[in-house]
Scaffold this active site. Sequence first.
Site, PDB file in Angstrom:
ATOM      1  N   THR A 131       0.821  -1.208   0.000  1.00 45.80           N
ATOM      2  CA  THR A 131       0.000   0.000   0.000  1.00 45.80           C
ATOM      3  C   THR A 131       0.859   1.263   0.000  1.00 45.80           C
ATOM      4  O   THR A 131       2.009   1.251   0.473  1.00 45.80           O
ATOM      5  CB  THR A 131      -0.901  -0.005   1.264  1.00 45.80           C
ATOM      6  N   ASP A 132       0.268   2.357  -0.458  1.00 46.77           N
ATOM      7  CA  ASP A 132       0.968   3.646  -0.380  1.00 46.77           C
ATOM      8  C   ASP A 132       1.053   4.171   1.057  1.00 46.77           C
ATOM      9  O   ASP A 132       1.827   5.076   1.361  1.00 46.77           O
ATOM     10  CB  ASP A 132       0.293   4.689  -1.295  1.00 46.77           C
ATOM     11  N   GLU A 133       0.249   3.567   1.959  1.00 50.31           N
ATOM     12  CA  GLU A 133       0.217   4.091   3.333  1.00 50.31           C
ATOM     13  C   GLU A 133       1.539   3.897   4.066  1.00 50.31           C
ATOM     14  O   GLU A 133       1.778   4.535   5.090  1.00 50.31           O
ATOM     15  CB  GLU A 133      -0.922   3.450   4.126  1.00 50.31           C
ATOM     16  N   TYR A 157      -2.077  -0.468  10.996  1.00 49.08           N
ATOM     17  CA  TYR A 157      -2.203  -1.126   9.681  1.00 49.08           C
ATOM     18  C   TYR A 157      -0.983  -0.827   8.815  1.00 49.08           C
ATOM     19  O   TYR A 157      -0.318  -1.740   8.313  1.00 49.08           O
ATOM     20  CB  TYR A 157      -3.482  -0.649   8.960  1.00 49.08           C
ATOM     21  N   LYS A 161       2.019  -3.308   7.393  1.00 50.59           N
ATOM     22  CA  LYS A 161       2.320  -3.487   5.961  1.00 50.59           C
ATOM     23  C   LYS A 161       3.778  -3.099   5.685  1.00 50.59           C
ATOM     24  O   LYS A 161       4.476  -3.765   4.921  1.00 50.59           O
ATOM     25  CB  LYS A 161       1.376  -2.652   5.091  1.00 50.59           C
TER      26      LYS A 161
HETATM   27  P1  NAD Z   1      -9.853  -7.174   2.005  1.00 53.89           P
HETATM   28  O1  NAD Z   1      -9.884  -6.874   3.462  1.00 53.89           O
HETATM   29  O2  NAD Z   1     -11.050  -6.889   1.170  1.00 53.89           O
HETATM   30  O3  NAD Z   1      -9.507  -8.725   1.787  1.00 53.89           O
HETATM   31  C1  NAD Z   1      -8.519  -9.387   2.523  1.00 53.89           C
HETATM   32  C2  NAD Z   1      -8.659 -10.891   2.262  1.00 53.89           C
HETATM   33  O4  NAD Z   1      -7.618 -11.567   2.980  1.00 53.89           O
HETATM   34  C3  NAD Z   1      -9.987 -11.471   2.734  1.00 53.89           C
HETATM   35  O5  NAD Z   1     -10.508 -12.375   1.770  1.00 53.89           O
HETATM   36  C4  NAD Z   1      -9.614 -12.217   4.004  1.00 53.89           C
HETATM   37  O6  NAD Z   1     -10.462 -13.323   4.291  1.00 53.89           O
HETATM   38  C5  NAD Z   1      -8.196 -12.654   3.687  1.00 53.89           C
HETATM   39  N1  NAD Z   1      -7.396 -12.892   4.899  1.00 53.89           N
HETATM   40  C6  NAD Z   1      -7.266 -12.071   5.969  1.00 53.89           C
HETATM   41  N2  NAD Z   1      -6.463 -12.638   6.897  1.00 53.89           N
HETATM   42  C7  NAD Z   1      -6.063 -13.836   6.379  1.00 53.89           C
HETATM   43  C8  NAD Z   1      -5.220 -14.867   6.838  1.00 53.89           C
HETATM   44  N3  NAD Z   1      -4.611 -14.795   8.038  1.00 53.89           N
HETATM   45  N4  NAD Z   1      -5.006 -15.938   6.043  1.00 53.89           N
HETATM   46  C9  NAD Z   1      -5.608 -16.022   4.832  1.00 53.89           C
HETATM   47  N5  NAD Z   1      -6.434 -15.075   4.345  1.00 53.89           N
HETATM   48  C10 NAD Z   1      -6.654 -13.996   5.107  1.00 53.89           C
HETATM   49  O7  NAD Z   1      -8.572  -6.432   1.458  1.00 53.89           O
HETATM   50  P2  NAD Z   1      -8.327  -5.696   0.056  1.00 53.89           P
HETATM   51  O8  NAD Z   1      -8.843  -4.322   0.148  1.00 53.89           O
HETATM   52  O9  NAD Z   1      -8.779  -6.582  -1.020  1.00 53.89           O
HETATM   53  O10 NAD Z   1      -6.730  -5.608   0.069  1.00 53.89           O
HETATM   54  C11 NAD Z   1      -5.943  -6.674  -0.451  1.00 53.89           C
HETATM   55  C12 NAD Z   1      -4.472  -6.327  -0.320  1.00 53.89           C
HETATM   56  O11 NAD Z   1      -4.208  -5.130  -1.040  1.00 53.89           O
HETATM   57  C13 NAD Z   1      -4.017  -6.053   1.111  1.00 53.89           C
HETATM   58  O12 NAD Z   1      -2.738  -6.598   1.270  1.00 53.89           O
HETATM   59  C14 NAD Z   1      -3.977  -4.532   1.221  1.00 53.89           C
HETATM   60  O13 NAD Z   1      -3.011  -4.128   2.147  1.00 53.89           O
HETATM   61  C15 NAD Z   1      -3.592  -4.161  -0.189  1.00 53.89           C
HETATM   62  N6  NAD Z   1      -4.058  -2.837  -0.660  1.00 53.89           N
HETATM   63  C16 NAD Z   1      -5.381  -2.501  -0.570  1.00 53.89           C
HETATM   64  C17 NAD Z   1      -5.814  -1.271  -1.092  1.00 53.89           C
HETATM   65  C18 NAD Z   1      -7.256  -0.851  -1.043  1.00 53.89           C
HETATM   66  O14 NAD Z   1      -7.568   0.278  -1.395  1.00 53.89           O
HETATM   67  N7  NAD Z   1      -8.190  -1.704  -0.635  1.00 53.89           N
HETATM   68  C19 NAD Z   1      -4.875  -0.412  -1.672  1.00 53.89           C
HETATM   69  C20 NAD Z   1      -3.530  -0.784  -1.729  1.00 53.89           C
HETATM   70  C21 NAD Z   1      -3.142  -2.011  -1.236  1.00 53.89           C
HETATM   71  O1  DAU Z   2      -4.201   3.993   0.445  1.00 52.91           O
HETATM   72  C1  DAU Z   2      -4.422   2.623   0.323  1.00 52.91           C
HETATM   73  C2  DAU Z   2      -5.300   2.149   1.450  1.00 52.91           C
HETATM   74  O2  DAU Z   2      -6.612   2.587   1.159  1.00 52.91           O
HETATM   75  C3  DAU Z   2      -5.261   0.635   1.632  1.00 52.91           C
HETATM   76  O3  DAU Z   2      -3.971   0.241   1.990  1.00 52.91           O
HETATM   77  C4  DAU Z   2      -6.272   0.201   2.705  1.00 52.91           C
HETATM   78  O4  DAU Z   2      -6.308  -1.210   2.801  1.00 52.91           O
HETATM   79  C5  DAU Z   2      -7.641   0.711   2.306  1.00 52.91           C
HETATM   80  O5  DAU Z   2      -8.597   0.375   3.288  1.00 52.91           O
HETATM   81  C6  DAU Z   2      -7.604   2.218   2.097  1.00 52.91           C
HETATM   82  O6  DAU Z   2      -7.357   2.879   3.355  1.00 52.91           O
HETATM   83  P1  DAU Z   2      -8.124   4.228   3.753  1.00 52.91           P
HETATM   84  O7  DAU Z   2      -8.075   4.393   5.213  1.00 52.91           O
HETATM   85  O8  DAU Z   2      -7.662   5.359   2.908  1.00 52.91           O
HETATM   86  O9  DAU Z   2      -9.620   3.827   3.259  1.00 52.91           O
HETATM   87  P2  DAU Z   2     -11.066   4.074   3.898  1.00 52.91           P
HETATM   88  O10 DAU Z   2     -12.075   3.705   2.845  1.00 52.91           O
HETATM   89  O11 DAU Z   2     -11.203   3.433   5.235  1.00 52.91           O
HETATM   90  O12 DAU Z   2     -11.098   5.636   4.090  1.00 52.91           O
HETATM   91  C7  DAU Z   2     -10.885   6.521   3.006  1.00 52.91           C
HETATM   92  C8  DAU Z   2     -10.868   7.930   3.569  1.00 52.91           C
HETATM   93  O13 DAU Z   2     -12.184   8.267   3.991  1.00 52.91           O
HETATM   94  C9  DAU Z   2      -9.981   8.093   4.784  1.00 52.91           C
HETATM   95  O14 DAU Z   2      -9.380   9.392   4.748  1.00 52.91           O
HETATM   96  C10 DAU Z   2     -10.938   8.010   5.961  1.00 52.91           C
HETATM   97  C11 DAU Z   2     -12.221   8.590   5.393  1.00 52.91           C
HETATM   98  N1  DAU Z   2     -13.479   8.027   5.917  1.00 52.91           N
HETATM   99  C12 DAU Z   2     -13.619   6.673   5.928  1.00 52.91           C
HETATM  100  C13 DAU Z   2     -14.784   6.101   6.395  1.00 52.91           C
HETATM  101  C14 DAU Z   2     -14.938   4.584   6.429  1.00 52.91           C
HETATM  102  C15 DAU Z   2     -14.492   8.866   6.332  1.00 52.91           C
HETATM  103  O15 DAU Z   2     -14.365  10.108   6.287  1.00 52.91           O
HETATM  104  N2  DAU Z   2     -15.657   8.310   6.788  1.00 52.91           N
HETATM  105  C16 DAU Z   2     -15.834   6.944   6.856  1.00 52.91           C
HETATM  106  O16 DAU Z   2     -16.919   6.492   7.322  1.00 52.91           O
END
Ligand code: NAD
Ligand code: DAU
Length: 350
Positions: A131-133, A157, A161
């Site tokens: 992630t970019d975080e 988180y 990562k």
């Molecule tokens: P998600 O939470 O939707 O899915 C995570 C999946 O991993 C689920 O299916 C869960 O059951 C599985 N999981 C969790 N713990 C596990 C374990 N111990 N063993 C096996 N499986 C397990 O997550 P996502 O949003 O699809 O993110 C996927 C990956 O991409 C993550 O590594 C996250 O850090 C990264 N990522 C997400 C975003 C985003 O915006 N969602 C952006 C950048 C990177």
């Molecule tokens: O940047 C990549 C990341 O993006 C991934 O690594 C994470 O897995 C993914 O969950 C996401 O993280 P964020 O914290 O940015 O996503 P989230 O959807 O939780 O929140 C997006 C933004 O919106 C953040 O600044 C918090 C804000 N927010 C979120 C929720 C759920 C609100 O203002 N209200 C809300 O109810």
Amino acid sequence: MKTLLITGGAGFIGSNFVHHWIKHHPEDRIINLDALTYAGNLENLAGIEESENYHFVHGDICDAALVNKLFDKENIDTVVHFAAESHVDRSITGPEAFIKTNVHGTFTLLEAARKTWANDDTRCRFLHVSTDEVYGTLEADDPAFTETTPFAPNSPYSASKASSDHLVRAYFHTYGLPVVTTNCSNNYGPYQFPEKLIPLVFINALENKPLPVYGDGQQIRDWLHVADHCRGIDAVLQHGRLGETYNIGGCNEWANIDIVKLICRHLDELRPGDKPKAELITYVTDRPGHDRRYAIDASKMLNELGWKPEYTFETGIKQTLNWYLENQTWWERVRDGEYRKFIEQQYSTL
Ligand code: NAD
Ligand code: DAU
């Protein structure tokens, strides 16, 4: 022909990636290892089970015996590692699961790959999805994150990562494990669990519930359609240089409040008789340690791999919101936990 171990393939991005891979590389075998936590949903993979080359394994990436067995028996040559605890808010209230899965789980996979690939790793690849975080937060006029921006994670988180990214890097330098890492910005698209901003706000607005905006709503995220992320991972897996990291992003920065208003406008157009949805916006207490701004410089992806996003945000967000409208049963079952019943029945004896 490759044999891929996809971890977390029942989650949001992982399931989109399974769909992507089967469509574009139908000859390859896929083993999907997922623990089916609250975020994992086999309904995201409806229709896929019939594919001959696809096999689902219900299990935990921290389970070394299981992971080693899969490497031994299935002749895995490619790992695409999505499995993680992914929600920042949950990491604040319960960080332990993040350390276990994101750090120890990644370590377990790296160890299995190291042992199994020790003598024959020329065709093997371990792609770590991050992630970019990990880079921390930007001021309004800072340049976007590049691959050389120092890590400065601010939440449990992002710290977990960042730890996993460091382990992946160390396995390349110490053991020569053939790794690549991607660091991506915020994804949106079909199958996103409805606790994340875009689906949460859309579903609440549909139901005339408050739309929670943290703090002043001026935090900025760089949004990318999940299909473009999957294409980026595919490109890095096939052509990325070993030991390198690649930033993937949309070049598409939005303040949270503007995203919320955009969603409201879209629904107002669809339901012209209703009260304007923006009236539902409710400012709530800010997330502790809330990062102010993320932005990705994806020029390495473009220059080395020719990748750039195909979706414009306008098209992508409309497609996504329409998907949530058309798939109400999916999110209702997610929300009321109904989707878990299948898992409980299916796995009650495990
Ligand atoms: P998600 O939470 O939707 O899915 C995570 C999946 O991993 C689920 O299916 C869960 O059951 C599985 N999981 C969790 N713990 C596990 C374990 N111990 N063993 C096996 N499986 C397990 O997550 P996502 O949003 O699809 O993110 C996927 C990956 O991409 C993550 O590594 C996250 O850090 C990264 N990522 C997400 C975003 C985003 O915006 N969602 C952006 C950048 C990177
Ligand atoms: O940047 C990549 C990341 O993006 C991934 O690594 C994470 O897995 C993914 O969950 C996401 O993280 P964020 O914290 O940015 O996503 P989230 O959807 O939780 O929140 C997006 C933004 O919106 C953040 O600044 C918090 C804000 N927010 C979120 C929720 C759920 C609100 O203002 N209200 C809300 O109810």
